[in-house]
Design a protein around this motif. Structure first.
Motif, PDB file in Angstrom:
ATOM      1  N   GLU A  43       1.937   0.639   4.615  1.00  0.00           N
ATOM      2  CA  GLU A  43       1.255   0.740   3.322  1.00  0.00           C
ATOM      3  C   GLU A  43       0.748  -0.621   2.849  1.00  0.00           C
ATOM      4  O   GLU A  43      -0.377  -0.733   2.346  1.00  0.00           O
ATOM      5  CB  GLU A  43       2.189   1.343   2.284  1.00  0.00           C
ATOM      6  CG  GLU A  43       2.472   2.816   2.513  1.00  0.00           C
ATOM      7  CD  GLU A  43       3.453   3.380   1.495  1.00  0.00           C
ATOM      8  OE1 GLU A  43       3.502   2.860   0.357  1.00  0.00           O
ATOM      9  OE2 GLU A  43       4.170   4.328   1.848  1.00  0.00           O
ATOM     10  N   CYS A  44       1.580  -1.657   3.023  1.00  0.00           N
ATOM     11  CA  CYS A  44       1.167  -2.986   2.573  1.00  0.00           C
ATOM     12  C   CYS A  44       0.047  -3.536   3.440  1.00  0.00           C
ATOM     13  O   CYS A  44      -0.836  -4.232   2.938  1.00  0.00           O
ATOM     14  CB  CYS A  44       2.359  -3.938   2.560  1.00  0.00           C
ATOM     15  SG  CYS A  44       3.500  -3.599   1.199  1.00  0.00           S
ATOM     16  N   THR A  47      -3.001  -1.797   2.114  1.00  0.00           N
ATOM     17  CA  THR A  47      -3.342  -2.220   0.761  1.00  0.00           C
ATOM     18  C   THR A  47      -3.871  -3.649   0.731  1.00  0.00           C
ATOM     19  O   THR A  47      -4.916  -3.924   0.150  1.00  0.00           O
ATOM     20  CB  THR A  47      -2.109  -2.112  -0.159  1.00  0.00           C
ATOM     21  OG1 THR A  47      -1.625  -0.776  -0.113  1.00  0.00           O
ATOM     22  CG2 THR A  47      -2.443  -2.497  -1.584  1.00  0.00           C
ATOM     23  N   CYS A  60       3.661  -7.288  -2.165  1.00  0.00           N
ATOM     24  CA  CYS A  60       3.578  -5.843  -1.934  1.00  0.00           C
ATOM     25  C   CYS A  60       4.906  -5.315  -1.415  1.00  0.00           C
ATOM     26  O   CYS A  60       5.409  -4.297  -1.872  1.00  0.00           O
ATOM     27  CB  CYS A  60       2.447  -5.537  -0.954  1.00  0.00           C
ATOM     28  SG  CYS A  60       2.320  -3.794  -0.528  1.00  0.00           S
TER      29      CYS A  60
END
Length: 87
Positions: A43-44, A47, A60
């Protein structure tokens, strides 16, 4: 002498069999923890981006509950030398 050898081998086998369940339990617990870390990493990366700076990525990960350990925390502390004997 052979009886002693057989008894020793049997004792070692019993000891090995009795202690083999603990590592299996730890191995089963580890993938669940690492799966959440892997999900947070994915996810990081999406993102923040692959080429972003480390501070944004760390922020993050921290927001997801994972914090990078301090740089000196992983290194072993040097053992102080023994003092010279007094004469």
């Amino acid at each position: 002498m052979k009886k002693l050898l057989v008894a020793s081998v049997a004792a070692l086998m019993l000891a090995a069999c009795s202690s083999s369940s603990a590592p299996q339990e730890e191995a089963q617990a580890a993938p669940q923890g690492s799966a959440s870390v892997e999900a947070a990493l994915q996810e990081c990366r999406q993102t923040v981006g692959e080429t972003a700076d480390r501070a944004a990525f760390d922020a993050c990960m921290k927001s997801k509950g994972f914090e990078r350990p301090a740089a000196g925390a992983q290194a072993e502390q040097p053992v102080p030398a023994a003092p010279a004997p007094k004469m």
